[in-house]
Design an enzyme around this catalytic site. Structure first.
Site, PDB file in Angstrom:
ATOM      1  N   ASN A 212      -7.370  -2.131  -2.830  1.00 29.17           N
ATOM      2  CA  ASN A 212      -7.804  -1.814  -1.750  1.00 29.17           C
ATOM      3  C   ASN A 212      -7.710  -1.006  -1.661  1.00 29.17           C
ATOM      4  O   ASN A 212      -7.437   0.348  -2.036  1.00 29.17           O
ATOM      5  CB  ASN A 212      -6.820  -2.724  -0.290  1.00 29.17           C
ATOM      6  CG  ASN A 212      -5.394  -2.132  -0.583  1.00 29.17           C
ATOM      7  OD1 ASN A 212      -5.179  -1.164  -0.509  1.00 29.17           O
ATOM      8  ND2 ASN A 212      -4.768  -3.576  -1.248  1.00 29.17           N
ATOM      9  N   ASP A 281      -1.872  -9.918  -1.299  1.00 27.24           N
ATOM     10  CA  ASP A 281      -1.682 -11.020  -1.738  1.00 27.24           C
ATOM     11  C   ASP A 281      -1.765 -12.197  -2.693  1.00 27.24           C
ATOM     12  O   ASP A 281      -0.750 -12.740  -2.329  1.00 27.24           O
ATOM     13  CB  ASP A 281      -2.375 -11.925  -0.285  1.00 27.24           C
ATOM     14  CG  ASP A 281      -2.187 -11.022   0.838  1.00 27.24           C
ATOM     15  OD1 ASP A 281      -1.181 -10.913   1.737  1.00 27.24           O
ATOM     16  OD2 ASP A 281      -3.405 -10.942   1.950  1.00 27.24           O
ATOM     17  N   LYS A 291      -9.130  -5.944 -23.165  1.00 24.32           N
ATOM     18  CA  LYS A 291     -10.311  -5.717 -22.510  1.00 24.32           C
ATOM     19  C   LYS A 291     -11.318  -6.875 -22.482  1.00 24.32           C
ATOM     20  O   LYS A 291     -10.447  -6.869 -23.481  1.00 24.32           O
ATOM     21  CB  LYS A 291     -10.385  -4.373 -22.856  1.00 24.32           C
ATOM     22  CG  LYS A 291     -11.743  -3.616 -21.978  1.00 24.32           C
ATOM     23  CD  LYS A 291     -12.427  -2.749 -21.807  1.00 24.32           C
ATOM     24  CE  LYS A 291     -13.522  -2.775 -21.253  1.00 24.32           C
ATOM     25  NZ  LYS A 291     -14.204  -1.394 -21.563  1.00 24.32           N
ATOM     26  N   LYS A 343       7.249 -13.398  10.427  1.00 26.43           N
ATOM     27  CA  LYS A 343       7.999 -12.449   9.312  1.00 26.43           C
ATOM     28  C   LYS A 343       8.857 -12.205   9.679  1.00 26.43           C
ATOM     29  O   LYS A 343       9.678 -11.328   8.878  1.00 26.43           O
ATOM     30  CB  LYS A 343       7.210 -11.607   8.963  1.00 26.43           C
ATOM     31  CG  LYS A 343       5.806 -12.197   7.949  1.00 26.43           C
ATOM     32  CD  LYS A 343       5.029 -10.461   7.866  1.00 26.43           C
ATOM     33  CE  LYS A 343       3.805 -11.099   6.971  1.00 26.43           C
ATOM     34  NZ  LYS A 343       3.060 -10.044   5.724  1.00 26.43           N
TER      35      LYS A 343
HETATM   36  O1  PMT Z   1      -3.011   3.774   3.868  1.00 30.83           O
HETATM   37  P1  PMT Z   1      -4.117   4.405   4.472  1.00 30.83           P
HETATM   38  O2  PMT Z   1      -4.593   4.941   3.935  1.00 30.83           O
HETATM   39  O3  PMT Z   1      -3.358   5.780   5.667  1.00 30.83           O
HETATM   40  O4  PMT Z   1      -3.968   3.198   5.365  1.00 30.83           O
HETATM   41  C1  PMT Z   1      -2.941   2.917   6.321  1.00 30.83           C
HETATM   42  C2  PMT Z   1      -2.669   1.334   6.190  1.00 30.83           C
HETATM   43  C3  PMT Z   1      -4.256   0.676   7.325  1.00 30.83           C
HETATM   44  C4  PMT Z   1      -2.968   0.392   5.026  1.00 30.83           C
HETATM   45  C5  PMT Z   1      -1.761   1.289   7.329  1.00 30.83           C
HETATM   46  O5  PMT Z   1      -1.710   1.224   8.758  1.00 30.83           O
HETATM   47  C6  PMT Z   1      -1.961  -0.908   7.375  1.00 30.83           C
HETATM   48  O6  PMT Z   1      -1.943  -0.812   8.164  1.00 30.83           O
HETATM   49  N1  PMT Z   1      -0.637  -1.130   6.380  1.00 30.83           N
HETATM   50  C7  PMT Z   1      -1.447  -2.839   6.545  1.00 30.83           C
HETATM   51  C8  PMT Z   1      -2.022  -3.701   5.896  1.00 30.83           C
HETATM   52  C9  PMT Z   1      -2.232  -4.915   5.918  1.00 30.83           C
HETATM   53  O7  PMT Z   1      -3.216  -5.458   5.567  1.00 30.83           O
HETATM   54  O8  PMT Z   1      -1.573  -5.981   5.971  1.00 30.83           O
HETATM   55  P2  PMT Z   1      -1.294  -6.939   5.867  1.00 30.83           P
HETATM   56  O9  PMT Z   1      -1.768  -7.279   7.645  1.00 30.83           O
HETATM   57  O10 PMT Z   1      -1.928  -7.982   5.093  1.00 30.83           O
HETATM   58  O11 PMT Z   1       0.841  -8.155   6.262  1.00 30.83           O
HETATM   59  C10 PMT Z   1       1.094  -7.462   7.224  1.00 30.83           C
HETATM   60  C11 PMT Z   1       2.432  -6.981   6.690  1.00 30.83           C
HETATM   61  O12 PMT Z   1       3.084  -7.415   5.913  1.00 30.83           O
HETATM   62  C12 PMT Z   1       2.066  -5.691   6.089  1.00 30.83           C
HETATM   63  O13 PMT Z   1       3.536  -4.766   7.206  1.00 30.83           O
HETATM   64  C13 PMT Z   1       2.798  -5.687   4.590  1.00 30.83           C
HETATM   65  O14 PMT Z   1       3.135  -4.705   4.503  1.00 30.83           O
HETATM   66  C14 PMT Z   1       3.202  -6.919   4.560  1.00 30.83           C
HETATM   67  N2  PMT Z   1       2.941  -7.824   3.471  1.00 30.83           N
HETATM   68  C15 PMT Z   1       1.386  -7.888   3.469  1.00 30.83           C
HETATM   69  C16 PMT Z   1       1.765  -8.818   2.232  1.00 30.83           C
HETATM   70  C17 PMT Z   1       2.642  -9.225   1.024  1.00 30.83           C
HETATM   71  N3  PMT Z   1       2.289  -9.777  -0.108  1.00 30.83           N
HETATM   72  N4  PMT Z   1       3.769  -8.318   1.667  1.00 30.83           N
HETATM   73  C18 PMT Z   1       3.825  -7.995   2.621  1.00 30.83           C
HETATM   74  O15 PMT Z   1       5.188  -7.419   2.353  1.00 30.83           O
END
Ligand code: PMT
Length: 407
Positions: A212, A281, A291, A343
Site C-alpha cells: 500500500n 490485511d 518468479k 480492538k
Molecule cells: O505512512 P504515511 O504515508 O505517512 O501515511 C500515514 C497513514 C495514512 C498510513 C496513517 O496515518 C494511518 O492512517 N495508518 C493506519 C492505516 C490503516 O489502513 O489502518 P486500518 O484501518 O487498516 O487498521 C486500523 C488499525 O489496525 C491500524 O492502527 C493498523 O496499524 C492496525 N492493524 C490493521 C490490520 C492488521 N492486520 N493489523 C493491525 O495492527
C-alpha cells in the site's frame, strides 16, 4: 507567568522587517518570566531598530558581527549555538527562511542556526503575497519537515497597507509557543513507547508483492516526537525510505507476520503503543519460491487473512495505552469507532485519506482523535511532526497514569 521559561537560555534572532520593533516586547516578556536572553540581529534588522533597545532589555550585549569575539577564546556563532536551549527568530523574513532552508550561512544569525543542536523556531512576518509565494511556502515546508517549528503569522492589516496573512503572530502566542516547546519537552521521560510505521509487503513470489502507499512519515514523526519528549522509543517499521529518527530503536520488518512477531515481543515492556502502520490485511495463501512465469492469460491468487496485530494487543492489554489509526475513504467516524471498540483501544486517530493533505504520502495530516469514552477531538491540518505532537498532547492530557510526576 510561565515558570517553564525560568532559567532557560533563549537566543532571539531579529531580521529586517518592520515588525522588528515588536521583538522588544518578546525579549521583555521572556526576561520577566525568568529566561536568560541573548539577541542576534542581522544588519537589516538594525536599520529598523537600535541594538541598544535589546541590550537594555536583555542585559546582554547584542550580537551581530560574524568576526567579533566576545572573549579571546570564544567564537560567537559557536558559543551562542551551544549556549541556546532554543533559538527563536522573530520576526523571520522570507530571506532568512530561504537562506536556512538552503544551507546558506553568511552572517552571525545563519551560522549560529547552522551550528546549533537547539530547537530553532521561526515566527514569519512579511507581506501577504510574499508569504503566499510558492517559493517561500516550499522553503517553510522543507524546514518544517526537518523539525523546525513555525509560529504561524496572524491575519490583518499589514504595515504596507495590504490586508491578509503575514502579520507577526501575537507576542503572547510566540511566548506560549516557546513555553510549549519546553513544557512538552520531557513529559514522556521514563516511558517505553512502541510505534509502528510504514506499509507491509505480502510476497507473491521473490519479485512481486502486495502492499500500500504508506511512506512511514506519520509513524516516524510520532517516534521522533516521543523521543524528543524523553521516551525510550521502539519503532517497528515496514520498508520505507526515511532516515531513522535520532535516538530511536529501529526494527525493520517486511511482512505483517514479521511485524506481528516483533510487536508482540516488545509489547509487554511498553506503556504506550502508537499503531500507525498500514498493515496488509491479507497475504497470498501460497508463496512461489521462483518468479511466476506469465504463461497463462489469467492468474488467480487466493488470499488468506493476516493476524490483526492491534486486535491482539487489545486482547492482551494490561495497563498499556493503545492508540490505533484508521485510514478511511468513507463513513470516517462510524468505521473508526467500530475499530476502536473491536480492538479494545484507548484512542483512535481517524484519517480521511480522500482529503488533499491528509493520510498516505503527504507531509501534512488532519484527523479526528476519538477516545474510548466517546470524546472526539478534531486535529487541524498540520505538518506530520506537529500533528504527532498534538496527538501526544491530547493522549497525555487524558491518560493520568502516563504523566511523569517528576516532570
Ligand atoms: O505512512 P504515511 O504515508 O505517512 O501515511 C500515514 C497513514 C495514512 C498510513 C496513517 O496515518 C494511518 O492512517 N495508518 C493506519 C492505516 C490503516 O489502513 O489502518 P486500518 O484501518 O487498516 O487498521 C486500523 C488499525 O489496525 C491500524 O492502527 C493498523 O496499524 C492496525 N492493524 C490493521 C490490520 C492488521 N492486520 N493489523 C493491525 O495492527
Amino acid at each position: 507567568m510561565n515558570t517553564v521559561l525560568k532559567d532557560k537560555n533563549i537566543v532571539i534572532g531579529i531580521t529586517g522587517g518592520i515588525a522588528a520593533y515588536k521583538a522588544a516586547d518578546i525579549v521583555s516578556s521572556l526576561i520577566k518570566q525568568g529566561a536568560r536572553v541573548k539577541v542576534i540581529m542581522t544588519r537589516n534588522a538594525m536599520e529598523f531598530i537600535s541594538p541598544l533597545t535589546f541590550e537594555t532589555l536583555s542585559g546582554n550585549p547584542v550580537y551581530y558581527d560574524m568576526f567579533s569575539r566576545s572573549g579571546a577564546w570564544e567564537i560567537d556563532h559557536i558559543s551562542l549555538a551551544k549556549w541556546a536551549d532554543v533559538i527563536a527568530v522573530a520576526p523571520a523574513t522570507a530571506n532568512i527562511i530561504g537562506k536556512v532552508s538552503h544551507g546558506i550561512a553568511d552572517d552571525l544569525l545563519t551560522t549560529t542556526i547552522m551550528a546549533t543542536k537547539a530547537q530553532v523556531m521561526f515566527a514569519p512576518a512579511m507581506n501577504t503575497n510574499m508569504y503566499n509565494n510558492s517559493i517561500v511556502r516550499e522553503n517553510i515546508s522543507a524546514l518544517k519537515e526537518k523539525g523546525y517549528i513555525f509560529i504561524s503569522p496572524a491575519e490583518g492589516r499589514l504595515a504596507c497597507g495590504d490586508v491578509g496573512e503575514g502579520k507577526l503572530a501575537a507576542i503572547d502566542d510566540i511566548i506560549q509557543a516557546i513555553a510549549d516547546y519546553f513544557s512538552r519537552k520531557q513529559d514522556l521521560k521514563g516511558k517505553r513507547v512502541l510505534v509502528t510505521a510504514g506499509p507491509t509487503r505480502e510476497y507473491i513470489d521473490p519479485v512481486r508483492f502486495i502492499s500500500n502507499p504508506s511512506t512511514g512519515k506519520m509513524g516516524y514523526a510520532i517516534a521522533a516526537a516521543c523521543a524528543s519528549r524523553g521516551a525510550d522509543v521502539h519503532l517497528v517499521t515496514g520498508p520505507v525510505s526515511l532516515s531513522p529518527p535520532d535516538g530511536v530503536n529501529i526494527y525493520s520488518v517486511e511482512t505483517a507476520q514479521e511485524m506481528y512477531e516483533k510487536v508482540m515481543e516488545l509489547y509487554p515492556s511498553c506503556q504506550v503503543v502508537f499503531k500507525s502502520a498500514a498493515v496488509g490485511d491479507y497475504r497470498p495463501e501460497t508463496y512461489q519460491t521462483n518468479k511466476i512465469k506469465k504463461d497463462n492469460d489469467q492468474l488467480t491468487l487466493t488470499l488468506i487473512k493476516n493476524p490483526d496485530i492491534l486486535k491482539e494487543l487489545g486482547k492482551q492489554k494490561k495497563d498499556q495505552i493503545l492508540v490505533g489509526f484508521a485510514a478511511e475513504t468513507q463513513n470516517l467516524l462510524e468505521y473508526a469507532i467500530k475499530k476502536l471498540k473491536e480492538k479494545n483501544l484507548d484512542f483512535i486517530v481517524a484519517n480521511d485519506v480522500t482529503k488533499t493533505g491528509a493520510g498516505f504520502k503527504e507531509d501534512t495530516n488532519e484527523g479526528l482523535l476519538i477516545t474510548c469514552e466517546g470524546e472526539t477531538i478534531a486535529i487541524p491540518m498540520l505538518n506530520k511532526n506537529e500533528f504527532a505532537h498534538r496527538i501526544i498532547d491530547e493522549v497525555l492530557k487524558r491518560s493520568p497514569r502516563l504523566i511523569d510526576k517528576n516532570h
